[in-house]
Design a protein around this motif. Structure first.
Motif, PDB file in Angstrom:
ATOM      1  N   ILE A   1      -6.536  -3.491  -4.419  1.00  0.00           N
ATOM      2  CA  ILE A   1      -6.254  -4.591  -3.153  1.00  0.00           C
ATOM      3  C   ILE A   1      -5.129  -5.284  -3.594  1.00  0.00           C
ATOM      4  N   GLY A   2      -4.875  -5.645  -4.828  1.00  0.00           N
ATOM      5  CA  GLY A   2      -3.435  -6.392  -4.945  1.00  0.00           C
ATOM      6  C   GLY A   2      -2.514  -5.604  -4.794  1.00  0.00           C
ATOM      7  N   LEU A   3      -2.283  -4.209  -4.780  1.00  0.00           N
ATOM      8  CA  LEU A   3      -1.263  -3.272  -4.939  1.00  0.00           C
ATOM      9  C   LEU A   3      -1.047  -2.986  -3.356  1.00  0.00           C
ATOM     10  N   LEU A   4      -2.218  -3.108  -2.412  1.00  0.00           N
ATOM     11  CA  LEU A   4      -2.099  -3.304  -0.872  1.00  0.00           C
ATOM     12  C   LEU A   4      -1.321  -4.284  -0.523  1.00  0.00           C
ATOM     13  N   PHE A   5      -1.687  -5.576  -1.131  1.00  0.00           N
ATOM     14  CA  PHE A   5      -1.104  -6.706  -0.777  1.00  0.00           C
ATOM     15  C   PHE A   5       0.356  -6.778  -1.187  1.00  0.00           C
ATOM     16  N   VAL A   6       0.863  -6.061  -2.177  1.00  0.00           N
ATOM     17  CA  VAL A   6       2.215  -6.277  -2.541  1.00  0.00           C
ATOM     18  C   VAL A   6       2.974  -5.516  -1.407  1.00  0.00           C
ATOM     19  N   GLN A   7       2.585  -4.359  -0.872  1.00  0.00           N
ATOM     20  CA  GLN A   7       3.237  -3.886   0.314  1.00  0.00           C
ATOM     21  C   GLN A   7       3.097  -4.678   1.320  1.00  0.00           C
ATOM     22  N   LEU A   8       2.092  -4.988   1.977  1.00  0.00           N
ATOM     23  CA  LEU A   8       1.786  -5.855   2.939  1.00  0.00           C
ATOM     24  C   LEU A   8       2.783  -7.108   3.117  1.00  0.00           C
ATOM     25  N   LEU A   9       2.631  -7.915   2.017  1.00  0.00           N
ATOM     26  CA  LEU A   9       3.588  -9.161   1.795  1.00  0.00           C
ATOM     27  C   LEU A   9       4.934  -8.939   1.946  1.00  0.00           C
ATOM     28  N   LEU A  10       5.568  -7.811   1.403  1.00  0.00           N
ATOM     29  CA  LEU A  10       6.877  -7.437   1.454  1.00  0.00           C
ATOM     30  C   LEU A  10       7.156  -6.877   2.879  1.00  0.00           C
ATOM     31  N   THR A  11       6.231  -6.207   3.491  1.00  0.00           N
ATOM     32  CA  THR A  11       6.408  -5.715   4.877  1.00  0.00           C
ATOM     33  C   THR A  11       6.442  -6.831   5.872  1.00  0.00           C
ATOM     34  N   HIS A  12       5.706  -7.654   5.570  1.00  0.00           N
ATOM     35  CA  HIS A  12       5.738  -8.925   6.548  1.00  0.00           C
ATOM     36  C   HIS A  12       6.849  -9.950   6.290  1.00  0.00           C
TER      37      HIS A  12
ATOM     38  N   PRO B   1      -7.513  -0.061  13.515  1.00  0.00           N
ATOM     39  CA  PRO B   1      -6.464   0.489  14.099  1.00  0.00           C
ATOM     40  C   PRO B   1      -5.041   0.116  13.497  1.00  0.00           C
ATOM     41  N   GLN B   2      -4.872  -0.982  13.403  1.00  0.00           N
ATOM     42  CA  GLN B   2      -3.482  -1.489  12.815  1.00  0.00           C
ATOM     43  C   GLN B   2      -3.240  -0.892  11.394  1.00  0.00           C
ATOM     44  N   ALA B   3      -4.407  -0.935  10.594  1.00  0.00           N
ATOM     45  CA  ALA B   3      -4.226  -0.172   9.402  1.00  0.00           C
ATOM     46  C   ALA B   3      -3.917   1.222   9.422  1.00  0.00           C
ATOM     47  N   LEU B   4      -4.569   1.951  10.591  1.00  0.00           N
ATOM     48  CA  LEU B   4      -4.265   3.252  10.547  1.00  0.00           C
ATOM     49  C   LEU B   4      -2.718   3.818  10.827  1.00  0.00           C
ATOM     50  N   ALA B   5      -2.398   2.780  11.758  1.00  0.00           N
ATOM     51  CA  ALA B   5      -0.919   2.808  12.546  1.00  0.00           C
ATOM     52  C   ALA B   5      -0.339   2.752  11.085  1.00  0.00           C
ATOM     53  N   LEU B   6      -0.146   1.670  10.158  1.00  0.00           N
ATOM     54  CA  LEU B   6       0.443   1.344   9.179  1.00  0.00           C
ATOM     55  C   LEU B   6       0.565   2.717   8.204  1.00  0.00           C
ATOM     56  N   LEU B   7      -0.626   3.207   7.821  1.00  0.00           N
ATOM     57  CA  LEU B   7      -0.788   4.327   7.064  1.00  0.00           C
ATOM     58  C   LEU B   7       0.119   5.539   7.656  1.00  0.00           C
ATOM     59  N   GLN B   8      -0.100   5.947   9.118  1.00  0.00           N
ATOM     60  CA  GLN B   8       0.538   6.686   9.880  1.00  0.00           C
ATOM     61  C   GLN B   8       1.911   6.575   9.691  1.00  0.00           C
ATOM     62  N   SER B   9       2.556   5.372   9.772  1.00  0.00           N
ATOM     63  CA  SER B   9       3.884   5.033   9.708  1.00  0.00           C
ATOM     64  C   SER B   9       4.789   5.398   8.402  1.00  0.00           C
ATOM     65  N   GLY B  10       3.987   5.589   7.342  1.00  0.00           N
ATOM     66  CA  GLY B  10       4.265   5.899   5.960  1.00  0.00           C
ATOM     67  C   GLY B  10       4.905   4.253   5.381  1.00  0.00           C
ATOM     68  N   ARG B  11       4.932   3.320   5.930  1.00  0.00           N
ATOM     69  CA  ARG B  11       5.339   2.066   5.342  1.00  0.00           C
ATOM     70  C   ARG B  11       4.335   1.428   4.447  1.00  0.00           C
ATOM     71  N   ILE B  12       3.061   1.911   4.510  1.00  0.00           N
ATOM     72  CA  ILE B  12       2.131   1.599   3.175  1.00  0.00           C
ATOM     73  C   ILE B  12       1.704   2.778   2.461  1.00  0.00           C
ATOM     74  N   ARG B  13       1.908   2.913   1.150  1.00  0.00           N
ATOM     75  CA  ARG B  13       1.778   4.131   0.347  1.00  0.00           C
ATOM     76  C   ARG B  13       0.412   3.773  -0.174  1.00  0.00           C
ATOM     77  N   VAL B  14      -0.269   4.788  -0.264  1.00  0.00           N
ATOM     78  CA  VAL B  14      -1.710   4.827  -0.917  1.00  0.00           C
ATOM     79  C   VAL B  14      -1.741   5.715  -2.190  1.00  0.00           C
ATOM     80  N   GLU B  15      -0.941   6.817  -2.073  1.00  0.00           N
ATOM     81  CA  GLU B  15      -1.099   7.980  -3.024  1.00  0.00           C
ATOM     82  C   GLU B  15      -1.090   7.466  -4.377  1.00  0.00           C
TER      83      GLU B  15
END
Length: 332
Positions: A170-181, A287-301
């Motif tokens: 979860i923290g690693l998701l937040f790293v990306q979201l915070l920087l993206t925002h 839906p917003q989460a799926l759009a972020l994943l589809q855009s490649g802006r959030i990396r989960v691999e």
């Protein structure tokens, strides 16, 4: 079909169970990947209210293999991610648009059969198409949506420095979201060197708790305008509250034990105008989460450290308990 059945806390088995019965407003999803969440561990250990016996798993995606007579918008063959919550839609919270606070809330994998199984029957209203994503990626949609829900409650102001406590999945998701925002910097804190390295690779300034205290004068001499607690560790909560600046916002996202308490002077909330916000589950952010994943802006691999079969459930819990894993997914 094969499924993990938790008979009661600390007792589980992989069992042959009946295939799900399809109701007219449901679809049957053949599960391709299901994330193991901290909530699953808490359910297994009797620390989170659930309905037993239970097939757990609420972070899942898969292919639709059957549809009920009343289903209109989903077809056999669609690849979907699942919103796990089933609100009653009748209580005051539901009528106010706060379905996640529903007084009668149920959820797949908590009260109803979930994704640690080959097949799950879910309401049509709970599935969202996830075209273009792999099963690994789509199974991240639910936790990412939860993070989006929390972030929307506190906001990120362009150019601010954010303190993030906890570098688990979860923290690693937040790293990306915070920087993206728009955050200028994310100071990510975790005692695990492996997790700090993962946060660093995603763009954070990653430090241990001791390093944070030693470097506070140069990292944030007046404190942090936004603190995100993503560990559920009581010491982390108290540390974050001690480092928030006047007028700052504190997001409590990590799940602490229900009976736990922390010490913080109410006068500081008053005098320094601190905003303390809790965040639970998700509302309509999938839906917003799926759009972020589809855009490649959030990396989960890079955040997915293990993929195991259903027989690997106990190993998954051990890896999580010992801090040896990031995200573990089960592949039924």
């Amino acid at each position: 079909m094969r499924a993990i059945v938790v008979e009661q806390p600390h007792r589980w088995r992989v069992a042959e169970v009946p295939d799900p019965v399809l109701r007219e407003d449901e679809v049957v999803v053949a599960v391709k990947a299901c994330g193991v969440c901290g909530t699953d561990r808490h359910i297994f250990e009797g620390e989170f209210p659930a309905s037993f016996p239970l097939i757990p798993g609420h972070e899942f995606a898969g292919e639709v293999v059957a549809v009920g007579k009343a289903v209109k918008n989903i077809r056999v063959g669609d690849f979907v991610a699942v919103h796990p919550n089933l609100p009653c839609r009748l209580c005051d919270f539901c009528r106010a648009g706060e379905e996640h606070l529903c007084e009668n809330l149920q959820a797949y994998g908590v009260h109803l059969p979930g994704g640690f199984a080959q097949f799950v029957a879910v309401k049509e209203t709970n599935v969202h198409r996830a075209e273009g994503l792999t099963p690994l990626q789509a199974a991240w949609a639910e936790p990412l949506a939860c993070c989006l829900h929390g972030l929307q409650k506190v906001g990120v102001r362009s150019g601010e420095r954010v303190l993030l406590l906890g570098c688990g999945p979860i923290g690693l998701l937040f790293v990306q979201l915070l920087l993206t925002h728009g955050a200028k910097e994310v100071i990510a804190v975790d005692p695990s060197e492996r997790r700090r390295e993962a946060a660093h690779q995603l763009g954070a300034i990653a430090v241990s708790p001791d390093e944070l205290l030693a470097r506070q004068s140069d990292l944030a001499p007046r404190g942090f305008p936004l603190v995100v607690e993503a560990s559920g560790n009581l010491k982390a909560v108290e540390l974050g509250l001690s480092l928030i600046q006047a007028g700052g916002r504190f997001l409590q996202f990590g799940v602490c034990p229900p009976e736990a308490t922390v010490s913080f002077p109410p006068f500081a909330l008053y005098r320094r105008e601190i905003t303390f916000v809790g965040s639970f589950s998700l509302r309509q952010e999938l839906p917003q989460a799926l759009a972020l994943l589809q855009s490649g802006r959030i990396r989960v691999e890079p955040l997915t450290s293990h993929q195991l079969g259903l027989d690997g459930f106990e190993r998954a819990l051990t890896l999580m308990r010992e801090g040896e894993a990031l995200k573990v997914q089960l592949l039924p």
